[in-house]
Scaffold this active site. Structure first.
Site, PDB file in Angstrom:
ATOM      1  N   GLU A 135       8.965 -72.649 -45.050  1.00  0.00           N
ATOM      2  CA  GLU A 135      10.273 -72.729 -44.380  1.00  0.00           C
ATOM      3  C   GLU A 135      11.243 -71.829 -45.117  1.00  0.00           C
ATOM      4  O   GLU A 135      11.224 -71.747 -46.348  1.00  0.00           O
ATOM      5  CB  GLU A 135      10.842 -74.150 -44.381  1.00  0.00           C
ATOM      6  CG  GLU A 135      10.196 -75.077 -43.392  1.00  0.00           C
ATOM      7  CD  GLU A 135      10.838 -76.459 -43.357  1.00  0.00           C
ATOM      8  OE1 GLU A 135      12.069 -76.571 -43.511  1.00  0.00           O
ATOM      9  OE2 GLU A 135      10.078 -77.426 -43.180  1.00  0.00           O
TER      10      GLU A 135
ATOM     11  N   GLU B 143       8.103 -81.674 -47.947  1.00  0.00           N
ATOM     12  CA  GLU B 143       9.307 -81.985 -48.721  1.00  0.00           C
ATOM     13  C   GLU B 143       9.345 -83.408 -49.266  1.00  0.00           C
ATOM     14  O   GLU B 143      10.322 -84.144 -49.075  1.00  0.00           O
ATOM     15  CB  GLU B 143      10.576 -81.689 -47.902  1.00  0.00           C
ATOM     16  CG  GLU B 143      10.716 -80.207 -47.607  1.00  0.00           C
ATOM     17  CD  GLU B 143      12.115 -79.768 -47.208  1.00  0.00           C
ATOM     18  OE1 GLU B 143      13.006 -80.615 -47.063  1.00  0.00           O
ATOM     19  OE2 GLU B 143      12.305 -78.543 -47.046  1.00  0.00           O
TER      20      GLU B 143
HETATM   21  C1  BGP Z   1      13.868 -79.004 -44.127  1.00  0.00           C
HETATM   22  C2  BGP Z   1      12.949 -79.819 -43.257  1.00  0.00           C
HETATM   23  C3  BGP Z   1      12.892 -79.365 -41.830  1.00  0.00           C
HETATM   24  C4  BGP Z   1      14.189 -78.844 -41.276  1.00  0.00           C
HETATM   25  C5  BGP Z   1      14.919 -77.943 -42.260  1.00  0.00           C
HETATM   26  C6  BGP Z   1      16.307 -77.564 -41.838  1.00  0.00           C
HETATM   27  O1  BGP Z   1      14.337 -79.824 -45.155  1.00  0.00           O
HETATM   28  O2  BGP Z   1      11.637 -79.779 -43.764  1.00  0.00           O
HETATM   29  O3  BGP Z   1      12.342 -80.412 -41.086  1.00  0.00           O
HETATM   30  O4  BGP Z   1      14.923 -79.824 -40.688  1.00  0.00           O
HETATM   31  O5  BGP Z   1      15.013 -78.525 -43.532  1.00  0.00           O
HETATM   32  O6  BGP Z   1      17.178 -78.629 -42.086  1.00  0.00           O
HETATM   33  P1  BGP Z   1      18.247 -79.152 -41.040  1.00  0.00           P
HETATM   34  O7  BGP Z   1      17.457 -79.418 -39.823  1.00  0.00           O
HETATM   35  O8  BGP Z   1      18.834 -80.369 -41.630  1.00  0.00           O
HETATM   36  O9  BGP Z   1      19.213 -78.047 -40.884  1.00  0.00           O
END
Ligand code: BGP
Length: 472
Positions: A370, A166
């Site tokens: 993801e 990201e």
């Molecule tokens: C993405 C990241 C992850 C993870 C996910 C969920 O942006 O790559 O590391 O954290 O989001 O986000 P959050 O943990 O803020 O709910």
């Protein structure tokens, strides 16, 4: 377009799940590990934990991998902590850190689970940060050296490599993720960092092709199509602008080795275009991905900007909530979409559109690294966790992915977030994503015992049926 019958997923489709080092491993200073920017972080929202222990996966990875095997994972996407391998980012290699990932990889391979290795997921070594982090061009060389160590060590064990997780969110939400520097002009600094990360990525892709026989490498941005709020031409243009700034800037560079013209015009207009040193354009053009990974949670919807000084529709400051920008686009709520408990819109059809759009533009195989639902889960007295809401979310997205495959999109795999509960980027441990529940609270670590959620059994069946169980 509707289809009478959907195409099947390929028999070798990589049904997987994801984590990242700082969110799952814990053991933040064990066995010679250096501090990362996440270890040094102090601005945790009130009442949420830091990452010191996380899910303690570092000490429990064997038990976890055993559970992943029981779940039926064919792939596991995880990240390597740069600070375990090179504690200060550019100095001595730490053999104990190197050995940890050998053990993890051996455990995965012994159970037939394909490792998908992210080289860098938000956890820059703090020692490099203190020397300017990504604003300092020397970090590009440090990353290339780190990449070389990884390729040399793990070439025989890892086929799928991801460069930077990201990158677009680190730039668009630098303040929230911790990349924004402290110069007086944060946006200019961020886009210079972005340029440096692009160089680092191009070098890593080139090195991978040199050093890893059969290795495949790609970027892993957070991509989602941007909708116009209406068919009004100005809204459509605003969506095209934000698409360029949010998505294509990153993928055009990774795939075509050049800056997206709309994004470049925007940076120039704002006076934040990066300085490009002699030879940079050649380096950027030299790196080529073999596939594209992308993280997808939600879409964004924008409208044309209103006049100077007017509301830009800022909807918050995390990675899924678009923040509008004066003179460019205004972020609006999409009234056709429900939201989750954290205000993120839920849009499975947008997932299909996103996969199609990316494939149409770049014609490279895609891997989803993801996708998932953060929620407050409840551990029942009998050790069960009834997370129907997560099953519904994942099921709807998998269905749309299958339609995208029928549309002709070449898909390598799907690794939802997350394999096991871990610490969220912004909302502590309470915002859970995993198929496996980890019993701990924000500050009470309890025994960190693992429990299989309902989604665990559901995903297990889905993998067994190669993704078609619930809909053929
Ligand atoms: C993405 C990241 C992850 C993870 C996910 C969920 O942006 O790559 O590391 O954290 O989001 O986000 P959050 O943990 O803020 O709910």
């Amino acid at each position: 377009m509707d289809y009478k019958q959907l195409a099947p997923f390929s028999p070798d489709f990589l049904w997987g799940a994801s984590t990242s080092a700082y969110q799952v491993e814990g053991a933040w200073d064990a066995d010679g590990k250096g501090r990362s920017v996440q270890d040094a972080r102090i601005n945790f929202p009130e009442g949420t934990t830091d990452y010191k222990v996380a899910a303690d996966h570092y000490h429990r990875f064997e038990e976890d991998v055993e559970l992943f095997a029981e779940l039926g994972l064919r792939a596991y996407r995880f990240s390597v902590a740069w600070t375990r391998i090179i504690p200060d980012g550019d100095g001595e290699v730490n053999p104990e850190g190197v050995a940890f990932y050998h053990r993890l990889l051996d455990a995965l391979l012994a159970r037939g689970i394909e490792p998908v290795l992210t080289m860098y997921h938000f956890d820059l070594p703090q020692a490099l940060q203190e020397k300017g982090g990504w604003s300092n061009r020397a970090t590009v060389d440090a990353f290339a050296r780190f990449a070389k160590v990884l390729f040399t060590e793990y070439a025989g064990k890892v086929r799928y490599w991801l460069t930077i997780n990201e990158q677009n969110m680190m730039i668009l939400h630098g303040a929230a993720i911790g990349t924004a520097g402290d110069s007086g002009d944060p946006q200019r600094e961020l886009y210079q960092q972005n340029h440096h990360m692009m160089l680092a990525q191009a070098e890593a892709m080139q090195l991978c092709h040199e050093l890893v026989p059969n290795g495949k490498i790609g970027p892993a941005p957070n991509i989602s199509v941007v909708y116009p709020a209406s068919a009004k031409p100005e809204d459509v243009l605003a969506a095209a602008d934000y698409n360029a700034i949010r998505n294509w800037l990153y993928l055009d560079m990774a795939c075509r080795g050049s800056y997206n013209p709309t994004a470049w015009a925007w940076m120039t207009e704002k006076g934040i275009a990066p300085e490009i040193a002699d030879g940079d354009l050649e380096i950027l053009a030299s790196g080529r991905p073999d596939f594209l990974a992308l993280n997808y949670y939600s879409t964004a919807t924008v409208a044309a900007p209103l006049g100077t000084g007017s509301d830009v529709g800022a909807m918050g400051g995390d990675q899924q909530l678009a923040v509008g920008e004066e003179g460019v686009y205004r972020s609006v709520r999409n009234e056709h979409l429900p939201v989750n408990e954290f205000g993120w819109e839920i849009d499975p059809v947008g997932f299909r559109s996103t996969l199609r759009e990316v494939y149409d533009r770049y014609r490279l195989p895609l891997m989803v690294t993801e996708n998932g639902l953060g929620a407050f889960d409840t551990l029942e007295a009998d050790g069960t966790v009834h997370d129907r809401y997560r099953i519904d979310y994942l099921d709807a997205h998998i269905e749309q992915m299958r339609i995208a495959v029928t549309d002709g999109v070449e898909m390598l795999g799907y690794c939802p977030w997350s394999a096991i509960d871990l610490i969220s980027t912004h909302q502590g441990v309470r915002k859970r994503y995993g198929f496996i529940y980890v019993d701990r609270d924000e500050f009470d670590l309890k025994e960190l015992k693992r429990y299989r959620k309902d989604s665990f059994f559901w995903y297990q069946q889905l993998i067994k049926a190669n993704g078609s169980a619930t809909r053929d």
